[in-house]
Design a protein around this motif. Sequence first.
Motif, PDB file in Angstrom:
ATOM      1  N   ALA A 175      87.996 -79.915 -69.617  1.00 46.50           N
ATOM      2  CA  ALA A 175      88.551 -78.861 -69.285  1.00 46.50           C
ATOM      3  C   ALA A 175      90.168 -78.882 -68.650  1.00 46.50           C
ATOM      4  N   VAL A 176      90.997 -77.651 -69.227  1.00 48.31           N
ATOM      5  CA  VAL A 176      92.322 -77.810 -68.504  1.00 48.31           C
ATOM      6  C   VAL A 176      92.383 -77.466 -67.098  1.00 48.31           C
ATOM      7  N   GLY A 177      91.298 -76.474 -66.692  1.00 45.50           N
ATOM      8  CA  GLY A 177      91.391 -76.151 -65.441  1.00 45.50           C
ATOM      9  C   GLY A 177      89.848 -75.785 -64.653  1.00 45.50           C
ATOM     10  N   LEU A 178      89.907 -75.786 -63.298  1.00 47.19           N
ATOM     11  CA  LEU A 178      88.588 -75.517 -62.587  1.00 47.19           C
ATOM     12  C   LEU A 178      88.930 -74.355 -61.854  1.00 47.19           C
ATOM     13  N   ASN A 199      79.412 -67.930 -45.583  1.00 47.35           N
ATOM     14  CA  ASN A 199      79.962 -67.370 -44.531  1.00 47.35           C
ATOM     15  C   ASN A 199      81.441 -67.735 -44.348  1.00 47.35           C
ATOM     16  N   ALA A 200      81.968 -67.123 -43.329  1.00 49.00           N
ATOM     17  CA  ALA A 200      83.461 -67.538 -43.147  1.00 49.00           C
ATOM     18  C   ALA A 200      83.924 -69.019 -42.874  1.00 49.00           C
ATOM     19  N   GLN A 201      83.024 -69.696 -42.127  1.00 45.08           N
ATOM     20  CA  GLN A 201      83.342 -71.257 -41.949  1.00 45.08           C
ATOM     21  C   GLN A 201      83.206 -72.061 -43.397  1.00 45.08           C
ATOM     22  N   GLU A 202      82.034 -71.586 -43.878  1.00 48.04           N
ATOM     23  CA  GLU A 202      82.035 -72.455 -45.223  1.00 48.04           C
ATOM     24  C   GLU A 202      82.997 -72.074 -46.374  1.00 48.04           C
ATOM     25  N   TYR A 203      83.558 -70.969 -46.108  1.00 45.83           N
ATOM     26  CA  TYR A 203      84.722 -70.553 -47.147  1.00 45.83           C
ATOM     27  C   TYR A 203      85.754 -71.332 -46.605  1.00 45.83           C
ATOM     28  N   GLU A 204      86.057 -71.834 -45.356  1.00 43.70           N
ATOM     29  CA  GLU A 204      87.172 -72.541 -44.982  1.00 43.70           C
ATOM     30  C   GLU A 204      86.915 -74.146 -45.292  1.00 43.70           C
ATOM     31  N   ARG A 205      85.525 -74.481 -45.420  1.00 45.81           N
ATOM     32  CA  ARG A 205      85.220 -75.901 -46.092  1.00 45.81           C
ATOM     33  C   ARG A 205      85.462 -76.211 -47.534  1.00 45.81           C
ATOM     34  N   VAL A 206      85.122 -75.009 -48.337  1.00 44.57           N
ATOM     35  CA  VAL A 206      85.589 -74.841 -49.480  1.00 44.57           C
ATOM     36  C   VAL A 206      86.796 -74.895 -50.056  1.00 44.57           C
ATOM     37  N   LEU A 207      87.814 -74.119 -49.431  1.00 45.54           N
ATOM     38  CA  LEU A 207      89.077 -74.157 -49.678  1.00 45.54           C
ATOM     39  C   LEU A 207      90.078 -75.414 -49.287  1.00 45.54           C
ATOM     40  N   ASN A 208      89.493 -75.861 -48.021  1.00 44.94           N
ATOM     41  CA  ASN A 208      90.026 -77.111 -47.513  1.00 44.94           C
ATOM     42  C   ASN A 208      89.723 -78.366 -48.793  1.00 44.94           C
ATOM     43  N   TRP A 209      88.630 -78.130 -49.196  1.00 49.35           N
ATOM     44  CA  TRP A 209      87.946 -79.055 -50.411  1.00 49.35           C
ATOM     45  C   TRP A 209      88.841 -79.286 -51.511  1.00 49.35           C
ATOM     46  N   LEU A 210      89.183 -77.657 -51.903  1.00 52.16           N
ATOM     47  CA  LEU A 210      90.384 -77.246 -52.742  1.00 52.16           C
ATOM     48  C   LEU A 210      91.476 -77.995 -52.386  1.00 52.16           C
ATOM     49  N   TYR A 211      92.111 -77.938 -51.333  1.00 49.14           N
ATOM     50  CA  TYR A 211      93.349 -78.362 -51.034  1.00 49.14           C
ATOM     51  C   TYR A 211      93.410 -79.889 -51.206  1.00 49.14           C
ATOM     52  N   ASP A 212      92.242 -80.542 -50.689  1.00 46.29           N
ATOM     53  CA  ASP A 212      92.312 -82.077 -50.816  1.00 46.29           C
ATOM     54  C   ASP A 212      92.243 -82.513 -52.238  1.00 46.29           C
ATOM     55  N   VAL A 213      91.273 -81.868 -53.063  1.00 42.34           N
ATOM     56  CA  VAL A 213      91.179 -82.383 -54.408  1.00 42.34           C
ATOM     57  C   VAL A 213      92.697 -81.992 -55.304  1.00 42.34           C
ATOM     58  N   GLU A 214      93.296 -80.942 -54.860  1.00 45.07           N
ATOM     59  CA  GLU A 214      94.622 -80.546 -55.576  1.00 45.07           C
ATOM     60  C   GLU A 214      95.447 -81.904 -55.511  1.00 45.07           C
ATOM     61  N   GLN A 215      95.448 -82.610 -54.310  1.00 49.05           N
ATOM     62  CA  GLN A 215      96.160 -83.753 -54.120  1.00 49.05           C
ATOM     63  C   GLN A 215      96.014 -85.060 -55.171  1.00 49.05           C
ATOM     64  N   SER A 216      94.699 -85.151 -55.555  1.00 49.51           N
ATOM     65  CA  SER A 216      94.259 -86.238 -56.421  1.00 49.51           C
ATOM     66  C   SER A 216      93.933 -85.853 -57.772  1.00 49.51           C
ATOM     67  N   GLU A 217      94.087 -84.671 -58.195  1.00 48.65           N
ATOM     68  CA  GLU A 217      93.854 -84.115 -59.439  1.00 48.65           C
ATOM     69  C   GLU A 217      95.059 -83.620 -60.162  1.00 48.65           C
ATOM     70  N   PRO A 218      96.178 -84.203 -60.427  1.00 52.54           N
ATOM     71  CA  PRO A 218      97.306 -83.478 -61.036  1.00 52.54           C
ATOM     72  C   PRO A 218      97.126 -83.220 -62.262  1.00 52.54           C
ATOM     73  N   ASP A 219      95.780 -83.494 -63.328  1.00 52.66           N
ATOM     74  CA  ASP A 219      95.924 -83.027 -64.592  1.00 52.66           C
ATOM     75  C   ASP A 219      94.926 -81.881 -64.743  1.00 52.66           C
ATOM     76  N   LEU A 220      94.329 -81.722 -63.421  1.00 59.71           N
ATOM     77  CA  LEU A 220      93.132 -80.667 -63.601  1.00 59.71           C
ATOM     78  C   LEU A 220      93.921 -79.419 -62.859  1.00 59.71           C
ATOM     79  N   GLN A 221      94.035 -78.308 -63.789  1.00 59.08           N
ATOM     80  CA  GLN A 221      94.571 -77.184 -62.600  1.00 59.08           C
ATOM     81  C   GLN A 221      93.415 -76.609 -62.032  1.00 59.08           C
ATOM     82  N   LEU A 222      93.708 -76.458 -60.510  1.00 57.95           N
ATOM     83  CA  LEU A 222      92.582 -76.064 -59.774  1.00 57.95           C
ATOM     84  C   LEU A 222      92.953 -74.627 -58.976  1.00 57.95           C
ATOM     85  N   LYS A 223      92.370 -73.625 -59.026  1.00 60.08           N
ATOM     86  CA  LYS A 223      92.810 -72.378 -58.554  1.00 60.08           C
ATOM     87  C   LYS A 223      91.604 -71.722 -57.874  1.00 60.08           C
TER      88      LYS A 223
END
Length: 368
Positions: A175-178, A199-223
């Motif tokens: 896949a080109v993106g997730l 809930n709101a706290q779980e949203y924070e966890r998901v979005l922080n996970w996404l931020y961390d993954v973006e640092q290590s997946e330059p070839d997979l577009q995350l949004k």
Amino acid sequence: MDYPAPRLIFWETTAGCNLHCIHCRRVTVADQLTPQDLTTEEAFKLIDQIATIGKPVFVLSGGEPLFRPDIFEIARYASDARLPVALATNGTLVDDEVAARVKASGVKRVSISFDGADATTHDAFRGLAGSFEATIRGFKALRRVGLPVQINTTVARHNEAQLEDMRTLAKDLGAVGLHLFLLVPVGCGVEIADEQMINAQEYERVLNWLYDVEQSEPDLQLKATCAPHYFRVMRVRRAEERRQGITRDLPASHERQVHGHGQMHAATKGCLAGTGVCFVSHRGEVFPCGYLPLEAGNVRREDFGSIWQSSPLFTELRNPDVLEGKCGICQFKTLCSGCRARAYGVTGNYLAEEPFCAYQPETREVIL
């Protein structure tokens, strides 16, 4: 001065679909084409009107767009009008022949929805046994003809623990993106909100996970979609890292925000409802997005460009100073704005504060 043309326009080609997804925005389930669907000629007229105001990405969605026998003709017409065309499908109806026709019609990118990293999770959410394997086959057929395919995933309680597995699935399939869609309680989603909304706290966890993954997946577009607070998360994380003396490349989302590179993957700020995107229903209604069911106009009665430029609803959504609650005083309101559809789904007021945001504003100083 004219308001800039939208970046993306989603057209619900039909309400018909072969699946019965429990989170679908449609209030009724249809397994066939409906007489209310825009005709082929009406679709051509809509495309002509869009092409006169700009070149937004034109997303053929549904329902299931492959239900329409004229979908390839419409895609070709839009492509010939120089609109970048994308197809949003569940993938189950795609075989090698269909994949070849999709490519020949001028479609530039396909998105396929996976709502779980395994058959058990995906099939239960999609309401059809065997849909996971059928979707995999469709995905591979599209890749064989050389089309870029992204994975869309609705994040809710049923799959929030599978994010790493979804990342692995995306990479394994090429896949080109997730793209992560945070569940919005509208349509059928209202009925499952209590059971499936994180809930709101779980949203924070998901979005922080996404931020961390973006640092290590330059070839997979995350949004993150329907999660405008990601832009706030990104800014806060960057500030924390600077205070700790950590220097690293900016995440891909920041590059998209500042430079907007890649039409199919561009993200300019948080909530884009009525500001950077809009949604045209299968009946011609123009909504701010597919999850905010408030009508700004109807292309069967009005020119699309006039609706986009002059709708009072869109004008209000473009003014962050009218936001209420903590969104109204938040320093990130211009960057984020909160999800207007989620506010409407929970409170009935689309200007209310984002109900699934854990952040408490500290200052009224606005960060652009």
